[in-house]
Design a protein around this motif. Sequence first.
Motif, PDB file in Angstrom:
ATOM      1  N   ARG A   9      42.504  71.077  14.311  1.00 34.78           N
ATOM      2  CA  ARG A   9      43.999  70.986  14.515  1.00 34.78           C
ATOM      3  C   ARG A   9      44.212  69.603  14.109  1.00 34.78           C
ATOM      4  O   ARG A   9      45.459  69.007  14.342  1.00 34.78           O
ATOM      5  N   GLY A  10      43.132  68.671  13.776  1.00 29.48           N
ATOM      6  CA  GLY A  10      43.672  67.373  13.576  1.00 29.48           C
ATOM      7  C   GLY A  10      43.586  66.313  14.490  1.00 29.48           C
ATOM      8  O   GLY A  10      43.720  66.519  15.884  1.00 29.48           O
ATOM      9  N   THR A  11      43.761  65.071  14.341  1.00 25.17           N
ATOM     10  CA  THR A  11      43.894  64.006  15.310  1.00 25.17           C
ATOM     11  C   THR A  11      45.142  63.723  15.643  1.00 25.17           C
ATOM     12  O   THR A  11      46.049  63.112  14.697  1.00 25.17           O
ATOM     13  N   PRO A  12      45.753  63.834  16.957  1.00 22.54           N
ATOM     14  CA  PRO A  12      47.036  63.417  17.288  1.00 22.54           C
ATOM     15  C   PRO A  12      47.203  61.655  16.869  1.00 22.54           C
ATOM     16  O   PRO A  12      46.596  61.009  17.200  1.00 22.54           O
ATOM     17  N   ALA A  57      53.429  63.471  18.780  1.00 24.28           N
ATOM     18  CA  ALA A  57      52.572  64.637  18.044  1.00 24.28           C
ATOM     19  C   ALA A  57      51.776  65.297  19.021  1.00 24.28           C
ATOM     20  O   ALA A  57      51.479  66.417  19.093  1.00 24.28           O
ATOM     21  N   LEU A  58      51.199  64.541  19.836  1.00 22.03           N
ATOM     22  CA  LEU A  58      50.406  65.110  21.152  1.00 22.03           C
ATOM     23  C   LEU A  58      51.463  65.808  21.998  1.00 22.03           C
ATOM     24  O   LEU A  58      50.739  67.208  22.279  1.00 22.03           O
ATOM     25  N   ARG A  59      52.643  65.585  22.099  1.00 22.75           N
ATOM     26  CA  ARG A  59      53.615  66.577  22.801  1.00 22.75           C
ATOM     27  C   ARG A  59      53.977  67.913  21.951  1.00 22.75           C
ATOM     28  O   ARG A  59      54.254  68.900  22.531  1.00 22.75           O
ATOM     29  N   THR A  60      54.354  67.663  20.726  1.00 21.94           N
ATOM     30  CA  THR A  60      54.914  68.783  20.040  1.00 21.94           C
ATOM     31  C   THR A  60      53.676  69.639  18.924  1.00 21.94           C
ATOM     32  O   THR A  60      54.317  70.533  18.802  1.00 21.94           O
ATOM     33  N   LYS A  61      52.674  69.062  18.893  1.00 26.07           N
ATOM     34  CA  LYS A  61      51.755  69.751  17.811  1.00 26.07           C
ATOM     35  C   LYS A  61      50.300  70.359  18.456  1.00 26.07           C
ATOM     36  O   LYS A  61      49.576  70.703  17.643  1.00 26.07           O
ATOM     37  N   HIS A  62      50.162  69.953  19.535  1.00 24.57           N
ATOM     38  CA  HIS A  62      48.854  69.920  20.467  1.00 24.57           C
ATOM     39  C   HIS A  62      48.723  70.673  21.479  1.00 24.57           C
ATOM     40  O   HIS A  62      49.784  70.781  22.296  1.00 24.57           O
ATOM     41  N   ASP A  63      47.662  71.388  21.769  1.00 24.35           N
ATOM     42  CA  ASP A  63      47.264  72.074  23.100  1.00 24.35           C
ATOM     43  C   ASP A  63      46.639  71.278  23.886  1.00 24.35           C
ATOM     44  O   ASP A  63      45.744  70.477  23.664  1.00 24.35           O
ATOM     45  N   CYS A  64      47.274  70.906  25.129  1.00 25.97           N
ATOM     46  CA  CYS A  64      47.064  70.192  26.082  1.00 25.97           C
ATOM     47  C   CYS A  64      46.664  71.154  27.425  1.00 25.97           C
ATOM     48  O   CYS A  64      47.208  71.832  27.682  1.00 25.97           O
TER      49      CYS A  64
END
Length: 303
Positions: A175-178, A183-190
């Motif tokens: 997924r790449g590094t935020p 980017a953390l909020r919109t592009k990644h699974d938390c």
Amino acid sequence: MAYLDNIRTFIRVYELGNMSSAARDMRISAAVASARISQLEEHLGVRLFQRTTRMLNPTEQGNIFYPGARKILDAVDEAEAEVNEVTLVPRGILHVSAPLGVGRRLIAPEAAAFRAEYPLIKIRLRLSDRKIDLAMEGLDVAFFLGIPEDSSLRIRKIADCQRVLCAAPAYIAARGTPDSIDALRTKHDCLNLRFPGATEFQWSLQTRDGVKRIDVSGPFECDDGDILTDWALQGQGIIMKPLFEVSDHLKSGRLVQVLPAHPPVPIQMACLYSHRRKQDPKARLFIDFMVARMTKSMGEIVL
């Protein structure tokens, strides 16, 4: 002692709202708990609970009796605490709770050492990441992470725990590094810690302009923080965890830190205990012992 046992049983039934739950909590059978309530009702000449096949509710007399009964037991506990302190032989059962990560990594490993110093004190440790009610659950000491909601209890701060955002190398590769908070909020699974009654569903991160709270989302949520760590290790998403919980994984490379420029706000670690005039010496000894060991352990953990 029988009358005190009956009062103790009444209080646990009243607080837990269930005969079976109170019996399990006191390590007696439901039949014994019921018999004690019946004996107390016969002694007082009133019904303390309305019983049906599905429900158990306190009567008006039960509601009136509870505050006085609670004071009686508190007075007895304080008197026993004073005797124990004078004789310098603390003994008895200590009911302790802690979050899963704190209990497993910081408290449980030191329990045997505490018992070696104080062999007459028995420890009953309950681990859960949910919010704990000290009085309702019959606890003497409750360790926690965060801000307590009950101001009537005494609090002893242990430390401000550093937290980190981290993920498995497999997740980063896929997924790449935020590279930013957005980017953390919109592009990644938390991966979120959530449980009934939880009030905080956002992550608080530090920026040059102060703390920024963001809503995050992902495929998994759980009320067990260790399961979130397991999912992160499997490459399922990014977690926010106290450093002491994931430091070994970071050192081994099984997890890597993300967004180091925007670390999470540290979280307070502390313990709660009842606001009695005379603190139970076994509770004080346990708190002093564990705080010293926990402070030392966390001081040795660095990124």
